[in-house]
Design a protein around this motif. Structure first.
Motif, short mmCIF file in Angstrom:
data_model
loop_
_atom_site.label_atom_id
_atom_site.label_comp_id
_atom_site.label_asym_id
_atom_site.label_seq_id
_atom_site.Cartn_x
_atom_site.Cartn_y
_atom_site.Cartn_z
N GLU A 158 0.51 -1.30 0.01
CA GLU A 158 0.30 0.30 -0.16
C GLU A 158 0.57 1.08 -0.28
OE1 GLU A 158 -2.62 -0.42 3.30
OE2 GLU A 158 -3.56 -2.07 2.65
N GLU A 159 1.88 0.76 0.58
CA GLU A 159 2.76 2.56 0.74
C GLU A 159 4.12 1.58 -0.01
OE1 GLU A 159 3.76 4.14 4.95
OE2 GLU A 159 1.88 4.28 4.55
N VAL A 160 5.34 2.67 0.18
CA VAL A 160 6.64 1.96 -0.43
C VAL A 160 7.13 3.59 0.52
CG1 VAL A 160 6.64 3.64 -2.75
CG2 VAL A 160 8.43 1.87 -1.91
N TRP A 161 8.78 2.90 1.04
CA TRP A 161 9.43 4.62 1.46
C TRP A 161 11.21 3.68 1.09
CZ3 TRP A 161 9.27 3.07 7.56
CH2 TRP A 161 7.97 3.68 8.29
N VAL A 162 11.45 4.85 0.33
CA VAL A 162 12.65 4.78 -0.70
C VAL A 162 14.19 5.35 -0.07
CG1 VAL A 162 13.56 5.51 -2.39
CG2 VAL A 162 11.12 4.75 -2.87
N SER A 163 15.03 4.36 0.52
CA SER A 163 15.75 4.95 1.06
C SER A 163 16.61 5.96 0.35
CB SER A 163 15.94 4.53 1.93
OG SER A 163 17.12 4.44 3.13
N CYS A 164 17.51 6.89 0.37
CA CYS A 164 18.44 7.78 -0.62
C CYS A 164 19.16 8.77 -0.49
CB CYS A 164 17.91 7.82 -2.35
SG CYS A 164 16.28 8.55 -2.23
N GLU A 167 3.92 5.09 -8.47
CA GLU A 167 2.99 6.17 -8.57
C GLU A 167 1.01 5.50 -9.44
OE1 GLU A 167 4.83 10.02 -8.95
OE2 GLU A 167 4.65 9.19 -10.86
N GLU A 168 1.57 4.78 -10.22
CA GLU A 168 0.48 3.43 -10.85
C GLU A 168 -0.41 2.67 -10.22
OE1 GLU A 168 3.21 1.15 -14.23
OE2 GLU A 168 3.42 2.98 -15.87
N ARG A 169 0.04 2.38 -9.17
CA ARG A 169 -0.48 1.36 -8.49
C ARG A 169 -0.74 2.28 -7.16
NH1 ARG A 169 3.60 -0.52 -11.72
NH2 ARG A 169 3.08 -3.08 -11.89
N ASN A 170 -1.06 3.33 -7.37
CA ASN A 170 -1.76 4.71 -5.80
C ASN A 170 -0.22 4.52 -4.94
OD1 ASN A 170 -3.60 5.82 -7.85
ND2 ASN A 170 -4.68 3.44 -8.14
N LEU A 171 0.44 3.86 -4.83
CA LEU A 171 1.16 3.47 -3.77
C LEU A 171 1.37 5.02 -2.80
CD1 LEU A 171 4.00 0.86 -4.36
CD2 LEU A 171 1.65 0.33 -3.76
N ARG A 172 1.54 4.65 -1.58
CA ARG A 172 1.41 6.23 -1.03
C ARG A 172 3.45 5.63 -0.89
NH1 ARG A 172 -2.29 4.21 2.13
NH2 ARG A 172 -1.20 3.47 3.50
N ILE A 173 4.01 7.22 -0.91
CA ILE A 173 5.97 7.36 -1.34
C ILE A 173 5.99 8.05 -0.20
CG2 ILE A 173 7.64 7.28 -2.90
CD1 ILE A 173 5.31 6.95 -5.53
N PHE A 174 7.39 7.34 0.20
CA PHE A 174 7.90 8.19 1.43
C PHE A 174 9.71 8.14 0.31
CE2 PHE A 174 3.51 6.72 3.49
CZ PHE A 174 3.78 8.32 3.72
N ARG A 175 9.99 9.40 0.86
CA ARG A 175 11.36 9.71 0.28
C ARG A 175 12.20 9.58 1.44
NH1 ARG A 175 11.45 11.05 -5.65
NH2 ARG A 175 13.53 11.35 -5.27
N THR A 176 13.13 9.75 2.18
CA THR A 176 13.98 10.65 2.53
C THR A 176 15.03 11.21 2.04
OG1 THR A 176 16.13 8.15 2.01
CG2 THR A 176 14.21 7.89 3.74
#
Length: 140
Positions: A85-91, A109-118
């Motif tokens: 449902e959501e993804v955390w991108v650590s970079c 985004e195509e999968r409507n995931l909530r995206i959290f980016r460091t």
């Protein structure tokens, strides 16, 4: 194997194929807390993602993005099979590898995931109090 501590459970997932390079040697595990399943994949790349979904049927709530959002990871099949449902991108900001890759972000985004980016939001802390989760951010 499984580790339990109170209501927290960590499950480790063994692999059977041998891969060249260190990225596909990453430890892969889920963390289950408050009816939420997190999947941690390290720097897993597409070959190991394929083996993972062939071996394990896991519905994930939160995915820690494999390999910092590299184009070599987060294949469509992998994302469809684990169904986060959501993804955390650590970079890091302005990292030399240009992670995360725009195509990978588009897959999220195509999968409507909530995206959290460091790189944009800073450190992400996930807290649980009486079984209710909330996030806290620290600017990069």
């Amino acid at each position: 194997g499984t580790l339990k501590c109170g209501s927290v459970e960590i499950d480790f997932y063994p692999f059977y194929k041998t891969y060249s390079g260190n990225n596909n040697q990453s430890v892969t595990f889920t963390l289950n807390i408050a009816n939420t399943t997190y999947l941690f994949t390290g720097d897993m790349e597409s070959e190991r993602e394929e083996e993972f979904v062939d071996l394990y049927d896991i519905d994930v709530d939160i995915l820690k993005s494999p390999h910092h959002g590299s184009i070599s990871s987060s294949t469509e099949k992998f994302l469809d099979d684990i169904n986060p449902e959501e993804v955390w991108v650590s970079c890091y900001r302005k990292n030399t590898h240009n992670h995360p890759h725009p195509e990978v972000i588009s897959r999220y985004e195509e999968r409507n995931l909530r995206i959290f980016r460091t790189d944009l939001m800073g450190t992400i802390e996930q807290h649980y109090i009486f079984g209710i989760g909330y996030k806290k951010y620290h600017k990069p």
